[in-house]
Scaffold this motif. Structure first.
Motif, PDB file in Angstrom:
ATOM      1  N   ASP A   1       0.830  -1.201   0.000  1.00  0.00           N
ATOM      2  CA  ASP A   1       0.000   0.000   0.000  1.00  0.00           C
ATOM      3  C   ASP A   1       0.873   1.263   0.000  1.00  0.00           C
ATOM      4  O   ASP A   1       1.945   1.275   0.594  1.00  0.00           O
ATOM      5  CB  ASP A   1      -0.930  -0.015   1.215  1.00  0.00           C
ATOM      6  CG  ASP A   1      -1.920  -1.166   1.153  1.00  0.00           C
ATOM      7  OD1 ASP A   1      -2.174  -1.655   0.028  1.00  0.00           O
ATOM      8  OD2 ASP A   1      -2.424  -1.587   2.207  1.00  0.00           O
ATOM      9  N   ASP A   2       0.359   2.273  -0.684  1.00  0.00           N
ATOM     10  CA  ASP A   2       1.094   3.533  -0.779  1.00  0.00           C
ATOM     11  C   ASP A   2       0.268   4.639  -0.122  1.00  0.00           C
ATOM     12  O   ASP A   2      -0.828   4.388   0.384  1.00  0.00           O
ATOM     13  CB  ASP A   2       1.375   3.839  -2.266  1.00  0.00           C
ATOM     14  CG  ASP A   2       2.681   4.602  -2.459  1.00  0.00           C
ATOM     15  OD1 ASP A   2       3.080   5.335  -1.532  1.00  0.00           O
ATOM     16  OD2 ASP A   2       3.284   4.462  -3.544  1.00  0.00           O
ATOM     17  N   GLU A   3       0.773   5.844  -0.158  1.00  0.00           N
ATOM     18  CA  GLU A   3       0.053   6.927   0.507  1.00  0.00           C
ATOM     19  C   GLU A   3      -0.679   7.827  -0.489  1.00  0.00           C
ATOM     20  O   GLU A   3      -0.544   7.658  -1.707  1.00  0.00           O
ATOM     21  CB  GLU A   3       0.993   7.711   1.404  1.00  0.00           C
ATOM     22  CG  GLU A   3       2.334   7.963   0.793  1.00  0.00           C
ATOM     23  CD  GLU A   3       3.381   8.334   1.847  1.00  0.00           C
ATOM     24  OE1 GLU A   3       3.951   9.432   1.713  1.00  0.00           O
ATOM     25  OE2 GLU A   3       3.583   7.534   2.779  1.00  0.00           O
ATOM     26  N   ALA A   4      -1.428   8.788   0.068  1.00  0.00           N
ATOM     27  CA  ALA A   4      -2.277   9.646  -0.762  1.00  0.00           C
ATOM     28  C   ALA A   4      -1.492  10.367  -1.861  1.00  0.00           C
ATOM     29  O   ALA A   4      -2.015  10.606  -2.955  1.00  0.00           O
ATOM     30  CB  ALA A   4      -3.016  10.651   0.117  1.00  0.00           C
ATOM     31  N   ALA A   5      -0.244  10.676  -1.576  1.00  0.00           N
ATOM     32  CA  ALA A   5       0.576  11.407  -2.555  1.00  0.00           C
ATOM     33  C   ALA A   5       0.747  10.607  -3.854  1.00  0.00           C
ATOM     34  O   ALA A   5       1.044  11.182  -4.903  1.00  0.00           O
ATOM     35  CB  ALA A   5       1.938  11.722  -1.952  1.00  0.00           C
ATOM     36  N   ALA A   6       0.554   9.287  -3.789  1.00  0.00           N
ATOM     37  CA  ALA A   6       0.705   8.450  -4.987  1.00  0.00           C
ATOM     38  C   ALA A   6      -0.588   8.325  -5.797  1.00  0.00           C
ATOM     39  O   ALA A   6      -0.620   7.601  -6.802  1.00  0.00           O
ATOM     40  CB  ALA A   6       1.201   7.072  -4.574  1.00  0.00           C
ATOM     41  N   CYS A   7      -1.653   9.010  -5.387  1.00  0.00           N
ATOM     42  CA  CYS A   7      -2.906   8.999  -6.168  1.00  0.00           C
ATOM     43  C   CYS A   7      -2.616   9.383  -7.612  1.00  0.00           C
ATOM     44  O   CYS A   7      -1.833  10.294  -7.873  1.00  0.00           O
ATOM     45  CB  CYS A   7      -3.911  10.010  -5.604  1.00  0.00           C
ATOM     46  SG  CYS A   7      -4.827   9.422  -4.164  1.00  0.00           S
ATOM     47  N   THR A   8      -3.284   8.680  -8.534  1.00  0.00           N
ATOM     48  CA  THR A   8      -3.093   8.995  -9.952  1.00  0.00           C
ATOM     49  C   THR A   8      -4.046  10.123 -10.363  1.00  0.00           C
ATOM     50  O   THR A   8      -5.087  10.307  -9.728  1.00  0.00           O
ATOM     51  CB  THR A   8      -3.373   7.751 -10.812  1.00  0.00           C
ATOM     52  OG1 THR A   8      -4.600   7.156 -10.354  1.00  0.00           O
ATOM     53  CG2 THR A   8      -2.250   6.750 -10.702  1.00  0.00           C
ATOM     54  N   PRO A   9      -3.684  10.880 -11.416  1.00  0.00           N
ATOM     55  CA  PRO A   9      -4.576  11.949 -11.871  1.00  0.00           C
ATOM     56  C   PRO A   9      -5.868  11.392 -12.455  1.00  0.00           C
ATOM     57  O   PRO A   9      -5.894  10.256 -12.928  1.00  0.00           O
ATOM     58  CB  PRO A   9      -3.757  12.669 -12.951  1.00  0.00           C
ATOM     59  CG  PRO A   9      -2.711  11.697 -13.372  1.00  0.00           C
ATOM     60  CD  PRO A   9      -2.449  10.790 -12.225  1.00  0.00           C
ATOM     61  N   ASP A  10      -6.908  12.185 -12.446  1.00  0.00           N
ATOM     62  CA  ASP A  10      -8.197  11.776 -13.026  1.00  0.00           C
ATOM     63  C   ASP A  10      -8.040  11.596 -14.536  1.00  0.00           C
ATOM     64  O   ASP A  10      -7.168  12.210 -15.153  1.00  0.00           O
ATOM     65  CB  ASP A  10      -9.259  12.857 -12.722  1.00  0.00           C
ATOM     66  CG  ASP A  10     -10.671  12.299 -12.809  1.00  0.00           C
ATOM     67  OD1 ASP A  10     -10.834  11.099 -13.115  1.00  0.00           O
ATOM     68  OD2 ASP A  10     -11.620  13.068 -12.571  1.00  0.00           O
ATOM     69  N   GLY A  11      -8.882  10.731 -15.117  1.00  0.00           N
ATOM     70  CA  GLY A  11      -8.892  10.588 -16.572  1.00  0.00           C
ATOM     71  C   GLY A  11      -8.141   9.383 -17.096  1.00  0.00           C
ATOM     72  O   GLY A  11      -8.030   9.200 -18.307  1.00  0.00           O
ATOM     73  N   ARG A  12      -7.606   8.545 -16.220  1.00  0.00           N
ATOM     74  CA  ARG A  12      -6.837   7.392 -16.710  1.00  0.00           C
ATOM     75  C   ARG A  12      -7.708   6.178 -17.039  1.00  0.00           C
ATOM     76  O   ARG A  12      -7.251   5.245 -17.690  1.00  0.00           O
ATOM     77  CB  ARG A  12      -5.774   6.996 -15.684  1.00  0.00           C
ATOM     78  CG  ARG A  12      -4.636   8.009 -15.649  1.00  0.00           C
ATOM     79  CD  ARG A  12      -3.410   7.400 -15.024  1.00  0.00           C
ATOM     80  NE  ARG A  12      -2.303   8.336 -15.046  1.00  0.00           N
ATOM     81  CZ  ARG A  12      -1.096   8.073 -14.557  1.00  0.00           C
ATOM     82  NH1 ARG A  12      -0.853   6.909 -14.000  1.00  0.00           N
ATOM     83  NH2 ARG A  12      -0.133   8.975 -14.619  1.00  0.00           N
ATOM     84  N   LEU A  13      -8.956   6.165 -16.547  1.00  0.00           N
ATOM     85  CA  LEU A  13      -9.864   5.043 -16.817  1.00  0.00           C
ATOM     86  C   LEU A  13     -10.741   5.392 -18.016  1.00  0.00           C
ATOM     87  O   LEU A  13     -10.941   6.567 -18.315  1.00  0.00           O
ATOM     88  CB  LEU A  13     -10.687   4.752 -15.560  1.00  0.00           C
ATOM     89  CG  LEU A  13      -9.845   4.185 -14.411  1.00  0.00           C
ATOM     90  CD1 LEU A  13     -10.571   4.296 -13.068  1.00  0.00           C
ATOM     91  CD2 LEU A  13      -9.437   2.738 -14.682  1.00  0.00           C
ATOM     92  N   PRO A  14     -11.267   4.383 -18.706  1.00  0.00           N
ATOM     93  CA  PRO A  14     -12.008   4.659 -19.939  1.00  0.00           C
ATOM     94  C   PRO A  14     -13.327   5.407 -19.717  1.00  0.00           C
ATOM     95  O   PRO A  14     -13.983   5.239 -18.689  1.00  0.00           O
ATOM     96  CB  PRO A  14     -12.270   3.270 -20.520  1.00  0.00           C
ATOM     97  CG  PRO A  14     -12.075   2.315 -19.404  1.00  0.00           C
ATOM     98  CD  PRO A  14     -11.105   2.936 -18.464  1.00  0.00           C
ATOM     99  N   ASP A  15     -13.678   6.216 -20.710  1.00  0.00           N
ATOM    100  CA  ASP A  15     -14.924   6.977 -20.722  1.00  0.00           C
ATOM    101  C   ASP A  15     -15.917   6.187 -21.572  1.00  0.00           C
ATOM    102  O   ASP A  15     -15.716   5.992 -22.769  1.00  0.00           O
ATOM    103  CB  ASP A  15     -14.644   8.359 -21.330  1.00  0.00           C
ATOM    104  CG  ASP A  15     -15.896   9.219 -21.451  1.00  0.00           C
ATOM    105  OD1 ASP A  15     -17.022   8.681 -21.393  1.00  0.00           O
ATOM    106  OD2 ASP A  15     -15.737  10.439 -21.637  1.00  0.00           O
TER     107      ASP A  15
END
Ligand code: CCH
Length: 278
Positions: free
Chosen positions: A120-134
Motif C-alpha cells: 500500500d502507498d500513501e495519498a501522494a501516490a494517487c493517480t490523476p483523473d482521466g486514466r480510466l475509460p470513458d
C-alpha cells in the motif's frame, strides 16, 4: 538463552486460501444488486489496476491509493466506496494482508493465477483523473487508454468480456441496466449478446446508451458497441462469442496481467491458484 518459546515468527505469510474463502463467504447477499458482491469487487480491482501508465510506471494495482481523495472522488470510481467498506471486515480479520492484495484477491477466480506482494502507498501516490475509460467514447479512445497500460486490441476485447458480470447504476455512472440476463455468472454472454441482439438507442434523459430492441432490458455502452463497429476488434468478439473455453483461458491470462500492472516482481514469486468450495 534461546528457547523455542522465544522464537517469534516475523513476516508471517498470510494464509491466502483462507482469506479467499472468507471473501467467498461474503459474496452472496440478497440486499445487494443481483445478489452478489462479485461484480463490484471485480470493478474495484480493475479500477485500482487500470490507472497504470507504462511510460511513467505510475498507477496500477500496487498502492491501493483509491482509499484516498482525490482518487476516491474520481467520477469513474463512483460507487466503489461500498465495495471497499465491504472488504474492511476481511481486512480486520487479516491485518497482515495489504489493501492492494486484498482488492486484487477479491476479484480472483479459480482459474486466475494470483501473486501476492502488493504494498500500500500513501495519498501522494494517487493517480490523476482521466486514466480510466470513458464509456461514452469509442474505439480510438479505448486504444488510447488500454495501449497506455500496455494492452493490445485482442486484450482490450478479452477484458471487456467482464461486462458479462454486473450492471450499470444511474447513481454511480449514470447508465442503467445489465449487459446479460445472468449478471452474477461469469460467461461469454457479453459477446453473444453484443452480436446476437439488435441494439437501439435508449430513449431517456440519461447519457447516451443502447438497449436491446426486443425487451429493452439489456444494455450496451457506446464503448461496448464500438467493439463490433471497429474492424480490428470485431473478429475477437466473434471468436469469444463462439468459444467460451477460449474466452475463460484468455481472460485468466489477461486479467492476471492487469492485476500485475505496477507491481515490482523478481520473477521468483510463488503463483497461487485457489480452490472454490463447491
Ligand atoms: Fe466496466 N463498466 N468498463 N469493465 N465494469 C461498468 C461496470 C462494470 C467500462 C465502463 C463501465 C471494464 C472495462 C470498461 C466491470 C468490469 C470491467 C460501468 C457501470 C461502466 C460505465 C458502473 C456502475 O454504474 O455501477 C468501460 C468504458 C470500459 C472500457 O473498456 C473492464 C476491463 C473490466 C474488468 C476486467 C464490472 C464487473 C462492472 C459491473 C459492476 C457492478 O457493480 O455491477
Amino acid at each position: 538463552e534461546l528457547g523455542a518459546k522465544n522464537i517469534v515468527p516475523t513476516n508471517k505469510e498470510p494464509d491466502y486460501q483462507k482469506i479467499y474463502d472468507q471473501i467467498a463467504d461474503v459474496l452472496e447477499d440478497n440486499d445487494w444488486d443481483d445478489g452478489s458482491w462479485g461484480p463490484v469487487f471485480v470493478r474495484l480491482a480493475w479500477h485500482a489496476a487500470g490507472t497504470y501508465d507504462k511510460n511513467t510506471k505510475t498507477g496500477g494495482s500496487n498502492g491501493a491509493t483509491m482509499r484516498f481523495s482525490p482518487e476516491s472522488d474520481h467520477g469513474a470510481n463512483a460507487g466503489l466506496k461500498a465495495a471497499r467498506e465491504k472488504l474492511e471486515s476481511i481486512k480486520k480479520k487479516n491485518p497482515e494482508i495489504s489493501y492492494s492484495d486484498l482488492w486484487s484477491l477479491a476479484a480472483g477466480g479459480p482459474k486466475i493465477p494470483w501473486i501476492p506482494g502488493r504494498k500500500d502507498d500513501e495519498a501522494a501516490a494517487c493517480t490523476p483523473d482521466g486514466r480510466l475509460p470513458d464509456a461514452s467514447k469509442g474505439s480510438s479512445h479505448l486504444r488510447d487508454i488500454f495501449y497506455r497500460m500496455g494492452f493490445d486490441d485482442r486484450e482490450i476485447v478479452v477484458l471487456a468480456g467482464a461486462h458479462a458480470l454486473g450492471r450499470c447504476h444511474p447513481d454511480r455512472s449514470g447508465f442503467d441496466g445489465p449487459w446479460t440476463s445472468s449478471p452474477t455468472m461469469f460467461t461469454n454472454g457479453f459477446y453473444q449478446e453484443l452480436l446476437g441482439k439488435k441494439w437501439v438507442e435508449k430513449k431517456w434523459k440519461g447519457p447516451k446508451q443502447f438497449v436491446d430492441k426486443e425487451t429493452g432490458e439489456l444494455m450496451m455502452l457506446p464503448a461496448d458497441l464500438s467493439l463490433i463497429q471497429d474492424k480490428a476488434f470485431k473478429p475477437h468478439v466473434e471468436k469469444y462469442a463462439k468459444d467460451e473455453e477460449l474466452f475463460f483461458k484468455d481472460f485468466a491470462a489477461v486479467f492476471h496481467k492487469l492485476e500485475e500492472l505496477g507491481v515490482p516482481r523478481t520473477g521468483d514469486e510463488k503463483v497461487y491458484y485457489f480452490k472454490t468450495k463447491d
